[in-house]
Write a protein that holds these residues in place. Sequence first.
Motif, PDB file in Angstrom:
ATOM      1  N   ALA A 250     -11.432  -1.637   5.175  1.00  0.00           N
ATOM      2  CA  ALA A 250     -11.003  -0.409   5.862  1.00  0.00           C
ATOM      3  C   ALA A 250     -12.169   0.224   6.625  1.00  0.00           C
ATOM      4  CB  ALA A 250     -10.414   0.585   4.865  1.00  0.00           C
ATOM      5  N   SER A 251     -13.360   0.143   6.059  1.00  0.00           N
ATOM      6  CA  SER A 251     -14.533   0.696   6.755  1.00  0.00           C
ATOM      7  C   SER A 251     -14.767  -0.026   8.078  1.00  0.00           C
ATOM      8  CB  SER A 251     -15.789   0.529   5.893  1.00  0.00           C
ATOM      9  OG  SER A 251     -16.098   1.731   5.257  1.00  0.00           O
TER      10      SER A 251
ATOM     11  N   PRO B  75      -8.810   7.547  -2.788  1.00  0.00           N
ATOM     12  CA  PRO B  75      -9.507   6.466  -2.065  1.00  0.00           C
ATOM     13  C   PRO B  75      -9.510   6.710  -0.555  1.00  0.00           C
ATOM     14  CG  PRO B  75      -8.066   5.550  -3.744  1.00  0.00           C
ATOM     15  CD  PRO B  75      -7.756   7.015  -3.692  1.00  0.00           C
ATOM     16  N   ALA B  76      -8.344   7.111  -0.014  1.00  0.00           N
ATOM     17  CA  ALA B  76      -8.266   7.309   1.443  1.00  0.00           C
ATOM     18  C   ALA B  76      -9.117   8.508   1.870  1.00  0.00           C
ATOM     19  CB  ALA B  76      -6.807   7.498   1.858  1.00  0.00           C
TER      20      ALA B  76
ATOM     21  N   ASN C  86      -4.484  11.318  -2.589  1.00  0.00           N
ATOM     22  CA  ASN C  86      -4.907   9.948  -2.241  1.00  0.00           C
ATOM     23  C   ASN C  86      -6.440   9.904  -2.130  1.00  0.00           C
ATOM     24  OD1 ASN C  86      -5.262   7.375  -1.241  1.00  0.00           O
ATOM     25  ND2 ASN C  86      -3.648   7.526   0.302  1.00  0.00           N
TER      26      ASN C  86
ATOM     27  N   GLY D 110       0.778  -1.238   0.000  1.00  0.00           N
ATOM     28  CA  GLY D 110       0.000   0.000   0.000  1.00  0.00           C
ATOM     29  C   GLY D 110       0.804   1.280   0.000  1.00  0.00           C
TER      30      GLY D 110
ATOM     31  N   LYS E  32     -16.304   9.427   4.361  1.00  0.00           N
ATOM     32  CA  LYS E  32     -17.440   8.522   4.623  1.00  0.00           C
ATOM     33  C   LYS E  32     -17.615   8.295   6.127  1.00  0.00           C
ATOM     34  CE  LYS E  32     -19.256   3.985   3.490  1.00  0.00           C
ATOM     35  NZ  LYS E  32     -19.168   2.785   2.674  1.00  0.00           N
TER      36      LYS E  32
ATOM     37  N   GLU F 293      -3.329  12.396   8.880  1.00  0.00           N
ATOM     38  CA  GLU F 293      -2.760  13.127   7.746  1.00  0.00           C
ATOM     39  C   GLU F 293      -2.866  12.268   6.507  1.00  0.00           C
ATOM     40  OE1 GLU F 293       0.793  15.545   9.915  1.00  0.00           O
ATOM     41  OE2 GLU F 293       1.293  14.008   8.432  1.00  0.00           O
ATOM     42  N   VAL F 294      -3.175  12.892   5.385  1.00  0.00           N
ATOM     43  CA  VAL F 294      -3.292  12.116   4.146  1.00  0.00           C
ATOM     44  C   VAL F 294      -2.806  12.980   2.987  1.00  0.00           C
ATOM     45  CG1 VAL F 294      -5.762  12.777   3.928  1.00  0.00           C
ATOM     46  CG2 VAL F 294      -4.913  10.773   2.705  1.00  0.00           C
TER      47      VAL F 294
ATOM     48  N   ARG G  49      -9.244  -4.999  -1.782  1.00  0.00           N
ATOM     49  CA  ARG G  49      -9.791  -3.643  -1.645  1.00  0.00           C
ATOM     50  C   ARG G  49     -11.224  -3.540  -2.148  1.00  0.00           C
ATOM     51  NH1 ARG G  49      -4.316  -0.238  -2.836  1.00  0.00           N
ATOM     52  NH2 ARG G  49      -3.254  -1.124  -1.031  1.00  0.00           N
ATOM     53  N   ARG G  50     -11.850  -2.484  -1.684  1.00  0.00           N
ATOM     54  CA  ARG G  50     -13.232  -2.154  -2.070  1.00  0.00           C
ATOM     55  C   ARG G  50     -14.208  -3.239  -1.626  1.00  0.00           C
ATOM     56  NH1 ARG G  50     -14.415   2.496  -5.183  1.00  0.00           N
ATOM     57  NH2 ARG G  50     -16.136   3.080  -3.858  1.00  0.00           N
ATOM     58  N   SER G  51     -13.864  -3.927  -0.550  1.00  0.00           N
ATOM     59  CA  SER G  51     -14.825  -4.906  -0.019  1.00  0.00           C
ATOM     60  C   SER G  51     -15.171  -4.599   1.429  1.00  0.00           C
ATOM     61  CB  SER G  51     -14.296  -6.332  -0.190  1.00  0.00           C
ATOM     62  OG  SER G  51     -13.055  -6.458   0.437  1.00  0.00           O
TER      63      SER G  51
ATOM     64  N   ILE H 112      -3.473   3.158   7.967  1.00  0.00           N
ATOM     65  CA  ILE H 112      -4.560   2.199   7.710  1.00  0.00           C
ATOM     66  C   ILE H 112      -4.328   1.660   6.308  1.00  0.00           C
ATOM     67  CG2 ILE H 112      -6.158   4.042   6.966  1.00  0.00           C
ATOM     68  CD1 ILE H 112      -8.454   2.251   8.124  1.00  0.00           C
ATOM     69  N   VAL H 113      -4.436   0.368   6.168  1.00  0.00           N
ATOM     70  CA  VAL H 113      -4.132  -0.227   4.863  1.00  0.00           C
ATOM     71  C   VAL H 113      -4.902  -1.525   4.702  1.00  0.00           C
ATOM     72  CG1 VAL H 113      -2.048  -1.386   5.765  1.00  0.00           C
ATOM     73  CG2 VAL H 113      -2.227  -0.902   3.314  1.00  0.00           C
ATOM     74  N   CYS H 114      -5.274  -1.772   3.455  1.00  0.00           N
ATOM     75  CA  CYS H 114      -5.968  -3.028   3.122  1.00  0.00           C
ATOM     76  C   CYS H 114      -5.136  -3.751   2.063  1.00  0.00           C
ATOM     77  CB  CYS H 114      -7.362  -2.685   2.571  1.00  0.00           C
ATOM     78  SG  CYS H 114      -8.254  -4.107   1.930  1.00  0.00           S
TER      79      CYS H 114
HETATM   80  C1  LIG Z   1      -7.551   3.636   1.416  1.00  0.00           C
HETATM   81  C2  LIG Z   1      -7.721   2.136   1.670  1.00  0.00           C
HETATM   82  C3  LIG Z   1      -7.228   1.814   3.076  1.00  0.00           C
HETATM   83  C4  LIG Z   1      -9.209   1.767   1.543  1.00  0.00           C
HETATM   84  O1  LIG Z   1      -9.363   0.393   1.900  1.00  0.00           O
HETATM   85  P1  LIG Z   1     -10.606  -0.493   1.399  1.00  0.00           P
HETATM   86  O2  LIG Z   1     -10.701  -1.674   2.292  1.00  0.00           O
HETATM   87  O3  LIG Z   1     -10.453  -0.753  -0.050  1.00  0.00           O
HETATM   88  O4  LIG Z   1     -11.821   0.493   1.649  1.00  0.00           O
HETATM   89  P2  LIG Z   1     -13.369   0.063   1.804  1.00  0.00           P
HETATM   90  O5  LIG Z   1     -13.671  -1.047   0.850  1.00  0.00           O
HETATM   91  O6  LIG Z   1     -13.678  -0.156   3.237  1.00  0.00           O
HETATM   92  O7  LIG Z   1     -14.084   1.370   1.276  1.00  0.00           O
HETATM   93  C5  LIG Z   1     -14.684   2.296   2.178  1.00  0.00           C
HETATM   94  C6  LIG Z   1     -14.961   3.580   1.433  1.00  0.00           C
HETATM   95  O8  LIG Z   1     -13.739   4.213   1.062  1.00  0.00           O
HETATM   96  C7  LIG Z   1     -13.898   4.865  -0.204  1.00  0.00           C
HETATM   97  N1  LIG Z   1     -13.003   4.232  -1.187  1.00  0.00           N
HETATM   98  C8  LIG Z   1     -12.208   3.160  -0.990  1.00  0.00           C
HETATM   99  N2  LIG Z   1     -11.489   2.899  -2.112  1.00  0.00           N
HETATM  100  C9  LIG Z   1     -11.857   3.828  -3.015  1.00  0.00           C
HETATM  101  C10 LIG Z   1     -11.467   4.091  -4.356  1.00  0.00           C
HETATM  102  N3  LIG Z   1     -10.552   3.322  -5.004  1.00  0.00           N
HETATM  103  N4  LIG Z   1     -12.008   5.149  -4.996  1.00  0.00           N
HETATM  104  C11 LIG Z   1     -12.918   5.941  -4.371  1.00  0.00           C
HETATM  105  N5  LIG Z   1     -13.348   5.725  -3.095  1.00  0.00           N
HETATM  106  C12 LIG Z   1     -12.811   4.681  -2.430  1.00  0.00           C
HETATM  107  C13 LIG Z   1     -15.357   4.690  -0.575  1.00  0.00           C
HETATM  108  O9  LIG Z   1     -16.083   5.770  -0.013  1.00  0.00           O
HETATM  109  C14 LIG Z   1     -15.700   3.392   0.124  1.00  0.00           C
HETATM  110  O10 LIG Z   1     -17.069   3.270   0.399  1.00  0.00           O
HETATM  111  P3  LIG Z   1     -18.035   2.606  -0.726  1.00  0.00           P
HETATM  112  O11 LIG Z   1     -17.398   1.315  -1.129  1.00  0.00           O
HETATM  113  O12 LIG Z   1     -19.343   2.432  -0.010  1.00  0.00           O
HETATM  114  O13 LIG Z   1     -18.093   3.574  -1.868  1.00  0.00           O
HETATM  115  C15 LIG Z   1      -6.949   1.272   0.615  1.00  0.00           C
HETATM  116  O14 LIG Z   1      -7.202   1.801  -0.670  1.00  0.00           O
HETATM  117  C16 LIG Z   1      -5.458   1.206   0.846  1.00  0.00           C
HETATM  118  O15 LIG Z   1      -4.978   0.346   1.591  1.00  0.00           O
HETATM  119  N6  LIG Z   1      -4.706   2.138   0.210  1.00  0.00           N
HETATM  120  C17 LIG Z   1      -3.230   2.167   0.348  1.00  0.00           C
HETATM  121  C18 LIG Z   1      -2.819   2.658   1.697  1.00  0.00           C
HETATM  122  C19 LIG Z   1      -3.325   4.051   1.971  1.00  0.00           C
HETATM  123  O16 LIG Z   1      -3.299   4.933   1.108  1.00  0.00           O
HETATM  124  N7  LIG Z   1      -3.756   4.273   3.235  1.00  0.00           N
HETATM  125  C20 LIG Z   1      -4.209   5.565   3.693  1.00  0.00           C
HETATM  126  C21 LIG Z   1      -3.025   6.431   3.972  1.00  0.00           C
HETATM  127  S1  LIG Z   1      -3.467   7.983   4.657  1.00  0.00           S
END
Ligand SMILES: CC(C)(COP(=O)(O)OP(=O)(O)OC[C@H]1O[C@@H](n2cnc3c(N)ncnc32)[C@H](O)[C@@H]1OP(=O)(O)O)[C@@H](O)C(=O)NCCC(=O)NCCS
Length: 151
Positions: A84-85, A113-114, A111, A23, A120, A106-107, A79-81, A72-74
């Motif tokens: 992280a939520s 997705p984060a 980024n 990640g 959310k 901080e982000v 991902r998208r399952s 926080i990382v998945c």
């Molecule tokens: C950010 C991250 C932790 C999200 O993990 P995830 O398990 O895929 O997230 P979830 O499936 O729980 O998604 C929760 C919400 O986040 C948002 N989200 C997650 N991935 C997204 C994407 N690719 N694009 C847009 N929104 C996104 C959406 O709002 C989503 O809700 P929804 O599915 O109802 O639309 C993951 O992309 C990751 O590990 N990224 C790399 C590490 C990172 O950047 N961490 C944060 C550093 S600050």
Amino acid sequence: MTAHILHAGREDAPAMARIHKSGFAHPWDEGALRNLMDKPNCLTLAAFEASRQLVGFVMTRQAGEECEILTIVCDNKKRRSGVASLLMMHTLELSRLRKAKRIFLEVASDNRPAIRLYEKHGFTEVSRRPGYYRQGRAAPEDALVMARSLD
Ligand SMILES: CC(C)(COP(=O)(O)OP(=O)(O)OC[C@H]1O[C@@H](n2cnc3c(N)ncnc32)[C@H](O)[C@@H]1OP(=O)(O)O)[C@@H](O)C(=O)NCCC(=O)NCCS
């Protein structure tokens, strides 16, 4: 997704390091993760699928009534399952139980997705650090500080 959220143990550090590497461009290694986990004010929650496969984790640090999400990382294959939520919901609840009143992080401003994940879960931007992220980037990127109340 059916994942279970549990406190991570030191024995989970190798799997956590693998996922962190998937990640982040500058991942934390097992030693750095264990150092943080050993600190009494640090909370590490991990998401496990059946057969105890670790698919994501979150680390927070609390100081007084303030709590910071350190990472926080998945797993990039999961991902998208909702992993992280689920981690975020447990973090918010446990931080409340530990009497935190505010949580922040901080982000990088690119980024998306984060940022969407944090929005959310009720976080809003409270400040911006221009050009904060530089390492390994073609151009400096701003850091957003996002926060929410836990009341
Ligand atoms: C950010 C991250 C932790 C999200 O993990 P995830 O398990 O895929 O997230 P979830 O499936 O729980 O998604 C929760 C919400 O986040 C948002 N989200 C997650 N991935 C997204 C994407 N690719 N694009 C847009 N929104 C996104 C959406 O709002 C989503 O809700 P929804 O599915 O109802 O639309 C993951 O992309 C990751 O590990 N990224 C790399 C590490 C990172 O950047 N961490 C944060 C550093 S600050």
